[in-house]
Design a protein around this motif. Structure first.
Motif, mmCIF file in Angstrom:
data_model
loop_
_atom_site.group_PDB
_atom_site.id
_atom_site.type_symbol
_atom_site.label_atom_id
_atom_site.label_comp_id
_atom_site.label_asym_id
_atom_site.label_seq_id
_atom_site.Cartn_x
_atom_site.Cartn_y
_atom_site.Cartn_z
ATOM 1 N N THR A 284 0.718 -1.113 0.083
ATOM 2 C CA THR A 284 -0.085 -0.226 -0.086
ATOM 3 C C THR A 284 0.864 1.288 0.028
ATOM 4 O O THR A 284 0.662 2.184 -0.710
ATOM 5 C CB THR A 284 -1.071 -0.138 1.172
ATOM 6 O OG1 THR A 284 -1.771 -1.180 1.187
ATOM 7 C CG2 THR A 284 -1.942 1.081 1.271
ATOM 8 N N ALA A 285 2.117 1.081 0.772
ATOM 9 C CA ALA A 285 2.787 2.300 0.822
ATOM 10 C C ALA A 285 3.418 2.349 -0.621
ATOM 11 O O ALA A 285 3.565 3.826 -1.139
ATOM 12 C CB ALA A 285 4.119 2.210 1.943
ATOM 13 N N LYS A 286 3.827 1.607 -1.112
ATOM 14 C CA LYS A 286 4.485 1.866 -2.526
ATOM 15 C C LYS A 286 3.517 2.295 -3.536
ATOM 16 O O LYS A 286 3.809 3.186 -4.424
ATOM 17 C CB LYS A 286 4.950 0.417 -2.965
ATOM 18 C CG LYS A 286 5.773 0.440 -4.307
ATOM 19 C CD LYS A 286 6.126 -0.795 -4.994
ATOM 20 C CE LYS A 286 6.793 -0.705 -6.184
ATOM 21 N NZ LYS A 286 6.190 -0.106 -7.469
ATOM 22 N N LEU A 287 2.358 1.814 -3.399
ATOM 23 C CA LEU A 287 1.267 2.413 -4.261
ATOM 24 C C LEU A 287 0.811 3.936 -4.160
ATOM 25 O O LEU A 287 0.664 4.531 -5.112
ATOM 26 C CB LEU A 287 0.021 1.423 -4.186
ATOM 27 C CG LEU A 287 -1.174 1.826 -5.217
ATOM 28 C CD1 LEU A 287 -0.832 1.623 -6.587
ATOM 29 C CD2 LEU A 287 -2.263 0.971 -4.925
ATOM 30 N N ILE A 288 0.898 4.170 -2.775
ATOM 31 C CA ILE A 288 0.741 5.497 -2.423
ATOM 32 C C ILE A 288 1.710 6.496 -3.351
ATOM 33 O O ILE A 288 1.638 7.479 -3.957
ATOM 34 C CB ILE A 288 0.664 5.800 -0.978
ATOM 35 C CG1 ILE A 288 -0.755 5.221 -0.584
ATOM 36 C CG2 ILE A 288 0.499 7.360 -0.607
ATOM 37 C CD1 ILE A 288 -0.979 5.119 0.929
ATOM 38 N N ILE B 184 -6.333 4.961 0.404
ATOM 39 C CA ILE B 184 -5.257 5.464 -0.517
ATOM 40 C C ILE B 184 -5.559 6.877 -0.923
ATOM 41 O O ILE B 184 -4.549 7.602 -0.994
ATOM 42 C CB ILE B 184 -4.835 4.316 -1.516
ATOM 43 C CG1 ILE B 184 -4.219 3.145 -1.108
ATOM 44 C CG2 ILE B 184 -4.122 4.751 -2.739
ATOM 45 C CD1 ILE B 184 -4.275 1.917 -1.720
ATOM 46 N N ALA B 185 -6.803 7.060 -1.422
ATOM 47 C CA ALA B 185 -7.284 8.160 -1.789
ATOM 48 C C ALA B 185 -6.960 9.304 -0.686
ATOM 49 O O ALA B 185 -6.359 10.577 -1.216
ATOM 50 C CB ALA B 185 -8.600 8.206 -2.235
ATOM 51 N N THR B 186 -7.147 9.257 0.211
ATOM 52 C CA THR B 186 -7.064 10.127 1.452
ATOM 53 C C THR B 186 -5.544 10.689 1.628
ATOM 54 O O THR B 186 -5.095 11.656 1.677
ATOM 55 C CB THR B 186 -7.464 9.568 2.784
ATOM 56 O OG1 THR B 186 -8.776 9.271 2.573
ATOM 57 C CG2 THR B 186 -7.516 11.005 3.726
ATOM 58 N N ALA B 187 -4.789 9.568 1.468
ATOM 59 C CA ALA B 187 -3.186 9.880 1.438
ATOM 60 C C ALA B 187 -2.594 10.280 0.473
ATOM 61 O O ALA B 187 -1.541 11.359 0.447
ATOM 62 C CB ALA B 187 -2.513 8.345 1.728
ATOM 63 N N THR B 188 -3.077 10.412 -0.836
ATOM 64 C CA THR B 188 -2.736 10.796 -1.876
ATOM 65 C C THR B 188 -3.297 12.259 -2.602
ATOM 66 O O THR B 188 -2.831 12.834 -3.489
ATOM 67 C CB THR B 188 -2.696 9.855 -3.111
ATOM 68 O OG1 THR B 188 -4.093 9.408 -3.177
ATOM 69 C CG2 THR B 188 -1.773 8.767 -2.821
#
Ligand SMILES: [Zn+2]
Length: 305
Positions: free
Chosen positions: A231-235, A260-264
């Motif tokens: 998940t971290a890599k995808l973000i 993921i949306a929130t993180a990016t």
């Protein structure tokens, strides 16, 4: 009470029932001829079978639009349907291997079509072969012919009708392909960046030259565990490559996508793709060609948003 328990507990009883039912249950077409009983597994293959067989067959589609083919366990009523079927159409390529034992047990004499046999299988982005082969129109067209040939084999009197229906279906699939090309081709390739919920879109992406940035669930199996490192890599990739939108699928929960949306700061696109399942009869995505165009529209809209 799990369906697994039901299957184990009641299977012996259901294996006795078929002999009583096969002769008792017939149904007639409008013209008065007997309908061929057929069973198909996943929704994509059921849609092709429905289109080829028309009202000459009585189709039991085992999975519905909300069922996950990676997780499905046959119900006792499915076994009854198998036992009555002359023709069984499975998707193959490992996706619906849960049907193999019930077929051996309940329908040893039925004609079984592995619809993936005529498909050109691709590697997945994550591991092994990608079993979601129907999202390449050429594969769907080959499978339509395979289903028509099998139906012609069990019902030779109507062979011409099945082949004519398959030709019509292939024409509609070709038309869907042209519509998707018309939507996607004008978008610069650098903008065609895709983040999927799970690794189910390799065929579609390859056909329309869309780049896979990553999968939220990095597996062809929607039930696979997701490691925090993935998940971290995808973000990180989503941020770096300026992906416009993250997609979810109709059969999956969108919690991780939202995270993921929130993180990016990238939105989860409004509208779900057909991934593991297409729509139920009566909806826009009930046909494979309809589901393909739906996905093409959503992606094109996201790439240009
Ligand atoms: Zn899948």
């Amino acid at each position: 009470l799990s369906s697994r328990w039901i299957w184990r507990g009641f299977a012996p009883a259901f294996l006795v029932v078929p002999a009583l039912l096969t002769t008792a249950c017939t149904s007639l077409t409008q013209g008065g001829s007997v309908r061929i009983r057929a069973v198909a597994t996943v929704t994509q293959v059921s849609a092709l079978t429905r289109a080829v067989g028309g009202d000459r067959i009585q189709l039991t589609a085992l999975l519905k639009s909300t069922d996950d083919p990676h997780a499905y366990e046959p119900h006792p009523s499915d076994v009854t349907a198998l036992a009555q079927a002359k023709l069984i159409v499975k998707s193959g390529a490992g996706l619906d291997k849960w049907i193999d034992k019930p077929i051996t047990a309940a329908a040893p004499n039925a004609t079984v079509v592995d619809a993936s046999a005529s498909a050109r299988l691709r590697s997945s982005a994550t591991e092994g072969q990608d079993p979601h082969w129907w999202y390449d129109v050429d594969n769907a067209r080959s499978a339509s012919d395979a289903i028509a040939n099998a139906l012609a084999g069990v019902d030779p009197a109507n062979a011409a009708s099945y082949r004519a229906s398959a030709s019509e279906l292939k024409r509609r699939l070709h038309d869907a392909d042209r519509q998707i090309h018309a939507l996607v081709d004008p978008i610069p390739a650098a903008q065609r960046l895709f983040v999927a919920n799970h690794d189910a879109f390799n065929y579609f992406l390859a056909r329309y030259q869309i780049t896979l940035v990553g999968d939220i669930i990095p597996s062809t199996d929607s039930l696979a565990a997701v490691r925090p490192a993935d998940t971290a890599k995808l973000i990180n990739d989503v941020r770096q490559k300026r992906v416009k939108a993250i997609f979810t699928e109709t059969t999956l929960q969108s919690g991780l996508a939202s995270q993921i949306a929130t993180a990016t700061g990238v939105k989860v696109f409004d509208g779900k793709l057909y991934g593991d399942a297409i729509g139920d009869p009566g909806t826009d995505g009930a046909t494979l060609e309809g589901a393909l165009v739906h996905n093409g529209r959503l992606m094109a809209a996201a790439f240009t948003s």
